[in-house]
Design a protein around this motif. Structure first.
Motif, PDB file in Angstrom:
ATOM      1  N   SER A 199      -1.382   1.602  -5.314  1.00 54.99           N
ATOM      2  CA  SER A 199      -0.601   2.979  -5.114  1.00 54.99           C
ATOM      3  C   SER A 199      -1.356   4.160  -5.837  1.00 54.99           C
ATOM      4  N   VAL A 200      -1.015   5.095  -5.315  1.00 54.75           N
ATOM      5  CA  VAL A 200      -1.461   6.426  -6.102  1.00 54.75           C
ATOM      6  C   VAL A 200      -0.464   6.579  -7.074  1.00 54.75           C
ATOM      7  N   LEU A 209       0.824  -1.151   0.100  1.00 49.12           N
ATOM      8  CA  LEU A 209      -0.059   0.093  -0.046  1.00 49.12           C
ATOM      9  C   LEU A 209       0.962   1.291  -0.157  1.00 49.12           C
ATOM     10  N   ASN A 210       0.674   2.097  -0.939  1.00 50.23           N
ATOM     11  CA  ASN A 210       1.394   3.357  -1.082  1.00 50.23           C
ATOM     12  C   ASN A 210       0.398   4.437  -1.515  1.00 50.23           C
ATOM     13  N   ASN A 211       0.311   5.541  -0.575  1.00 44.14           N
ATOM     14  CA  ASN A 211      -0.646   6.579  -0.731  1.00 44.14           C
ATOM     15  C   ASN A 211      -0.322   7.943  -0.460  1.00 44.14           C
ATOM     16  N   PRO A 212       0.448   8.502  -1.003  1.00 45.90           N
ATOM     17  CA  PRO A 212       1.175   9.648  -0.695  1.00 45.90           C
ATOM     18  C   PRO A 212       0.122  10.788  -1.313  1.00 45.90           C
ATOM     19  N   ILE A 267      -4.747   3.644  -7.109  1.00 42.29           N
ATOM     20  CA  ILE A 267      -5.764   4.638  -6.367  1.00 42.29           C
ATOM     21  C   ILE A 267      -5.990   6.031  -7.093  1.00 42.29           C
ATOM     22  N   GLY A 268      -7.275   6.316  -7.476  1.00 45.84           N
ATOM     23  CA  GLY A 268      -7.330   7.441  -8.210  1.00 45.84           C
ATOM     24  C   GLY A 268      -7.111   7.246  -9.607  1.00 45.84           C
ATOM     25  N   GLU A 293     -11.650   7.669  -0.461  1.00 43.76           N
ATOM     26  CA  GLU A 293     -12.727   7.031  -0.960  1.00 43.76           C
ATOM     27  C   GLU A 293     -12.455   5.918  -2.026  1.00 43.76           C
ATOM     28  N   ASP A 294     -11.500   6.364  -2.824  1.00 45.50           N
ATOM     29  CA  ASP A 294     -11.004   5.581  -4.098  1.00 45.50           C
ATOM     30  C   ASP A 294     -10.365   4.231  -3.592  1.00 45.50           C
TER      31      ASP A 294
END
Length: 892
Positions: A786-787, A760-763, A804-805, A822-823
């Motif tokens: 990931s983002v 998981l990577n969501n910067p 993500i997104g 949310e995404d």
């Protein structure tokens, strides 16, 4: 007879009485037959000649950090081969440390006296020790002792030194040829002193097998392990486990690796052989046992130098030796981070003092307006490459400067500028002292930008150039890599700090304080602007690059003001996307699987896309079984660390019992491990606690999370985010599905990237310059969630992981975070979880495995450090060194 003549006569008589002749030594050798026996004969003869109660010979062990008793008359014979001392211990250690005679009349009152009870030396009062040096190399120490206090006169000291010189060749032979230092131990030390072992699984397994428990307790440090195992125990263990042939095989492969001449670098980077790349970085993450790194920048630098070694690119790393490294992390009962700093023992690290062109240990001196800063230089072997680490803890420095290199990223602006002055200016001077003239200067981030100014000063002095002409000549050889997409993340200093620390250098460059400040200001006309390290690097380096395609766009936009005559697209900052060192991060089980299906020697061509096509030939069941084995290892590791953490906090037995059973191999396991900066949003998954609860407690399709990471000691918001995560482990509704592993380091990271199902990577886009942790997961078959930021923005193809997104951002940070949160839940619920739990009659998640294979095939070759270093070599290093055969760019 005159008094002077009488003294000379007495001295001459003593000379005759004390000195050993070559004929005598030859006779002793014939009597003994073996070097060790000859050594015993020699100490007996010297004890008689000097009329002492004891004579002992201590030999320097292969680690060159310890002495071992090799022969003695007077001490207990059973101590031969077992009595060991570090060079920092005792009077004999002092002789070796300073390489000079030491004479002491009453040993007990000397500050370096250390009593070794097993030797039976308590009866002896006086001490005289001299170094044993053969062909300019220290071999050991020769010691005489007496029961009664005795003042050794200068002529006696001189005569024992002369006797030592006569027997030094015997000592040298004893060290290299006799069974006193066993071949197995000698070869193990050869492996341990070069970090090549750290990415060669067969070599590291040798140390593991010697003593599995101590290997883990010593943080996988072979130097520390060998330092505490007696010779006899090593030989016994090697015999029991039939290790001798494995030791010989590993040693032979190390020699073949180091001596190979048909390499990629020999073909493509020959111009760098006489004038290597000097690679400057504030930190190097090479292995967990050498804690002089904090995070991504250091890990990248470590992977860069390892791949340079594998490819045989002539490269020398330059950094700082942090005696306390980065902090050790502990969480209290409330989940709050605390920092501890532990002193690194240089005697148990694979380092030795760097020797200069004069044959003496290298020291550097840097002048400032407020005094001089001195440093010594340590040298570490990283495969075919060298790493030089400057250490300010030396005599002659002010107390504050002795502590200057104690901690990584630990001080205020004044400490920071002095560290960066030492790294940049001191690094260039260390290279010069070693007789090395680099053909390329590569600055890994702006911390080392002062190196360019020192290189310019050298060229002005050596060639009689003006500042402008020297800038032109140096800048064409300079490469700068920027890693930070946030303006606040670039080091800046005020004019007073610059004048205090750069004033003498500016004088030598012929620059006024105003002109020097202008070199580091974004707006040269602003008299109040601060000096920025990134700005001066961009101005004085001909080649500059970001670390991903998206980061290149961000960097060109950020620094467009430095190039008012250019459009944003024309700003001269390119990009070379980061990669990871495959042998370091690939699990041994996956390595063996690739060996079977990719062909022998595949990892030497890991930057070639065709190599990775072999993953499609791997049976789905074999790949999945290998992954489940790695996942099981991760869960065992996490449970063990959770119990250790709980024990330290003195939690009740029922907590320990629960922690020993947390996590299940049947659940989708998601990992998150990185620095706890707020923009990395470790708590994004906590945006909707009710949905998260439903997810982790689903009895049919459960999800579990493992977290690790450190917040900077001064980052209070980051610590609060970390506390949020840590406290979920105490929430009874989450406790068995949420685990935080303390003290994130290379070892923890290795378990995580090799064993998770999903990374998981969501910067907050676009604040992740590149990121490399997800690339390590790719190698081991894990999937990224990931983002679309950093490397993932150019890697994701819709089928080799999850996004993500859509890559779009929002100027309102809260709205941005809300949309991404949310995404994240949507992708987990609609794509990740269903695909993981969709099984065929054989119990295999075929769709998931298909995506695993695709991620390995499409990304393994692109995002590894061999490809990265080859890009740097062909696009930066060789052109900067003037080694291109054709370049028409200047004609347009």
């Amino acid at each position: 007879m005159e008094e002077g003549n009488e003294t000379r006569a007495i001295t001459s008589d003593r000379d005759v009485n004390y000195v050993l002749t070559l004929e005598e030594i030859g006779n002793l050798a014939q009597e003994g037959g073996k070097p060790a026996e000859t050594l015993m004969n020699v100490v007996e003869l010297i004890a008689r000649r000097f009329q002492t109660d004891v004579c002992s010979a201590y030999l320097l062990e292969p680690d060159r950090a310890n002495l071992v008793l090799a022969a003695t008359l007077g001490l207990r014979p059973q101590c031969i081969g077992t009595l060991r001392m570090g060079l920092h211990e005792g009077l004999a250690g002092l002789v070796a440390e300073q390489v000079r005679p030491i004479a002491v009349e009453q040993v007990q009152i000397h500050p370096r006296f250390k009593y070794f009870s097993e030797s039976g030396e308590d009866a002896y009062q006086s001490f005289l020790g001299v170094p044993l040096v053969d062909r300019g190399v220290l071999q050991g120490v020769l010691v005489v002792q007496t029961r009664a206090a005795r003042e050794f006169h200068d002529d006696e000291v001189r005569m024992l030194a002369r006797a030592a010189a006569q027997v030094a060749p015997v000592v040298s032979e004893a060290r290299t040829l006799d069974r006193f230092i066993a071949p197995a131990q000698e070869r193990l030390w050869s492996l341990a002193r070069n970090l090549w072992w750290s990415w060669d699984q067969e070599s590291s397994n040798l140390f593991l097998d010697l003593d599995p428990l101590r290997w883990r307790e010593l943080n996988h440090n072979p130097v520390a392990l060998l330092s505490e195992i007696p010779l006899a125990a090593i030989e016994r263990r090697a015999t029991e486990l039939v290790l001798h042939s494995r030791i010989n095989y590993a040693y032979r492969r190390q020699r073949e690796y180091l001596e190979a001449d048909r390499t990629w670098g020999a073909t493509h980077a020959g111009v760098l052989r006489p004038r290597p790349v000097a690679y400057f970085s504030a930190e190097f993450g090479l292995h967990e046992s050498i804690p002089v790194y904090s995070g991504g920048l250091g890990i990248l630098a470590g992977d860069h130098i390892k791949s340079a070694s594998d490819l045989d690119i002539p490269l020398i790393g330059i950094g700082l030796f942090y005696s306390q490294g980065y902090f050790r992390q502990q969480l209290d009962i409330f989940g709050w981070q605390h920092e501890d700093y532990l002193e690194n023992n240089t005697n148990t690290l694979p380092m030795e003092l760097a020797i200069g062109a004069t044959g003496e240990p290298v020291t550097v001196k840097i002048e400032t307006r407020s005094g001089s800063i001195h440093a010594k230089v340590w040298r570490t072997k990283v495969g075919r490459c060298d790493l030089l680490l400057l250490d300010s803890n030396v005599a002659g420095n002010a107390p504050e400067d002795r502590e200057l290199t104690s901690r990584l990223y630990g001080g205020d602006g004044r400490v920071r500028i002095r560290q960066e002055l030492l790294l940049g200016v001191g690094g260039i001077r260390a290279l010069k002292a070693m007789g090395i003239t680099p053909g390329v200067l590569h600055l890994n981030e702006g911390h080392s930008a002062f190196a360019i100014l020192e290189a310019i000063r050298e060229r002005m002095y050596d060639e009689g150039l003006s500042f402008a002409d020297a800038v032109s000549r140096v800048s064409r050889h300079a490469v700068f890599t920027t890693h930070t997409p946030v303006p606040a993340g670039h080091d800046r200093f005020n004019g007073d700090l610059i004048e205090e620390h750069l004033g003498p250098l500016a004088d030598a460059l012929g620059l006024s304080p105003k002109r020097l400040m202008e070199l580091g200001r974004e707006d040269a006309g602003n008299p109040y602007g601060e000096f920025c390290m990134t700005v001066i690097a961009l101005k004085l380096c001909r080649r500059a690059n970001a670390v991903s395609a998206l980061h290149g766009e961000v960097s060109r936009a950020m620094w467009t003001g430095l190039y008012p005559e250019k459009s944003e697209e024309a700003v001269p900052i390119g990009h070379i996307t980061n990669g990871v060192h495959v042998p370091t991060w690939l699990a041994p089980q996956m390595f063996r699987l690739y060996d079977r299906h990719f062909g022998p020697g595949w990892h030497e061509q890991s930057g070639d896309a065709r190599i990775w096509e072999g993953i499609e030939k791997v049976d789905d069941g074999e790949l999945w079984e290998t992954h489940l084995g790695l996942k099981s290892q991760l869960l065992d590791f996490v449970r063990r660390r959770a119990v250790e953490q709980s024990l330290r906090r003195k939690e009740p037995p029922e907590v320990l019992q629960r922690l020993s059973r947390i996590l299940t191999p049947d659940a989708l396991t998601i990992g998150f491990a990185r620095r706890f900066a707020t923009y990395k949003r470790a708590n994004l998954i906590l945006a909707d606690i009710e949905r998260l609860l439903a997810m982790v407690n689903d009895p049919k399709r459960p999800v579990q999370f493992v977290f690790a990471g450190k917040a900077h000691p001064h980052d209070h918001p980051g610590k609060c985010v970390l506390q949020q995560i840590a406290n979920l482990t105490r929430n009874s509704e989450f406790a068995d599905k949420f685990v935080f592993v303390e003290d994130y380091d290379i070892n923890v990271g290795r378990y995580f990237v090799q064993g998770v199902d999903v990374w998981l990577n969501n910067p907050r886009r676009p604040l992740e310059a590149s990121g490399t942790s997800g690339q390590k997961v790719v190698l081991n078959g894990g999937l990224n969630l990931s983002v679309l930021d950093g490397w993932w923005a150019e890697a994701y193809d819709g089928l080799n992981g999850f996004a993500i997104g859509t890559g779009r951002t929002q100027s309102n940070a809260d709205l941005h975070d809300s949309r991404d949160g949310e995404d994240l839940y949507r992708v987990l619920r609609e794509h990740v979880i269903p695909l993981y739990y969709q099984r065929d009659p054989d119990g295999l998640p075929r769709g998931w495995i298909k995506r695993m294979k695709r991620t390995i095939r499409t990304l393994g070759w692109r995002f590894n450090a061999n490809r990265m270093v080859m890009d740097y070599t062909l696009k930066c290093y060789v052109p900067a060194a003037g080694g291109t055969s054709a370049d028409m760019s200047a004609t347009f």
